[in-house]
Design an enzyme around this catalytic site. Structure first.
Site: not given
Length: 343
Positions: A93-94, A137, A141-142, A163, A169, A256
């Site tokens: 995904k990166d 987050t 997208r989330r 981040r 997190r 992305c």
């Protein structure tokens, strides 16, 4: 350009350890270690990890601010091109959707669980979070999908941009700064912390990032012997699925860090495999479903569509599936929801 390689059959390069370039994070080291073991099995050669620091690891800015696309990848690819490492492992995904000619994605192994999850205080499920709950987050997208879901289900949440690595997190929740954080199931699985998850978010609720849960093993395109060896780790279904997802992302001209979710799956297998039922592997499936979503971070506007077609048998067919859905999404106004589009 990559440095000249020693002739085939040269003893030191042939017999010596293969050098695997990896980011330094705990997650990257874990997944690279797992790939190293698999590569060692198929090549009969030892594999040593070469730790490389990327800009995405050192910058404290939010990913959307520093471009997202490629910030965890460029340093690894530079090391490959300079011949400092033999191959590299990326979280798929990166990866930017454009592939450098000098490099090849030699293997995309079987995908882990692609879902997003939450780690919440008091072992809460998402639907049970208190009114005004702060949910952390770093992903637009989330944010877009969680805010849209909350609004449509009468929930009141505040998404907070964060981040940091997994420890950082989850620490926000443990310290009481946030009520919950959103993470990828695959990452927690790979570092052995999936038991900290308090809720798995259905892909019907939150579509993952294109390629989420999959790894990419990349090496120099002119190293035919290594390309062939690594190809033994490739999973054709995973490759077809992520190729369709990344084709959708590319056709939307989005990077992305854009608020784009996509998942190509094989519907008869998806639910059992998410539950960890390996017996589903034996089924024969003939259709692939591709779902895509793009939306504003506040969740007020979403374009969410899907298409189903034969399981792609070639790279071109997988790409076509993604482009087809992207065209439909653009026709519904997706371009206007992504902010600044990638070039």
């Amino acid at each position: 350009m990559s440095e000249p390689r020693e002739p085939k059959g040269s003893a030191p390069r042939q017999e010596g350890a293969l050098r695997l370039g990896t980011r330094r994070s705990k997650l990257a080291m874990a997944q690279s270690g797992q790939v190293a073991e698999a590569v060692s099995r198929v090549t009969g050669r030892p594999v040593e990890l070469v730790e490389i620091t990327t800009y995405g690891d050192t910058s404290r800015e939010h990913l959307a601010q520093i471009g997202g696309t490629g910030v965890f990848v460029t340093a690894l690819r530079d090391a490959l091109l300079r011949g400092e490492v033999d191959f590299a492992v990326h979280s798929l995904k990166d990866l930017p959707t454009a592939q450098p000619e000098e490099l090849v994605l030699a293997a995309i192994p079987v995908r882990e669980d692609p879902r997003d999850v939450i780690v919440a205080r008091d072992a809460l499920k998402f639907a049970d979070l208190p009114r005004g709950a702060r949910v952390g987050t770093g992903s637009p997208r989330r944010m877009a999908q969680l805010n849209a879901y909350a609004r449509s289900h009468g929930l009141d949440i505040e998404t907070v941009a964060i981040r940091g690595n997994v420890d950082t997190r989850i620490g926000y929740v443990r310290d009481g700064e946030l009520d919950a954080v959103v993470l990828a199931a695959a990452g927690l699985n790979r570092i052995g912390r999936i038991d900290e998850v308090t809720d798995f978010l259905s892909v019907d609720m939150v579509l993952p990032a294109p390629g989420q849960g999959a790894l990419a093993i990349e090496c120099a395109a002119d190293n035919a012997e290594l390309v062939a060896a690594l190809a033994e780790l490739d999973d054709p279904h995973t490759r077809a699925a992520v190729t369709a997802e990344r084709s959708l992302l590319a056709a939307l001209e989005a990077g992305c860090s854009a608020p784009v979710g996509a998942l190509a799956d094989l519907p008869p297998l998806s639910a059992p495999l998410e539950r960890g039922d390996s017996q589903a592997d034996g089924q024969i499936v003939k259709e692939m479903r591709l779902r895509g979503v793009v939306g504003t971070a506040d969740g007020h506007t979403l374009v969410q569509l899907s298409t189903t077609g034969p399981v792609p048998g070639t790279h071109e067919q997988a790409v076509a599936l993604g482009r087809e859905l992207a065209a439909e999404m653009l026709a519904k106004g997706a371009a206007g929801l992504m902010g600044e589009r990638a070039h």
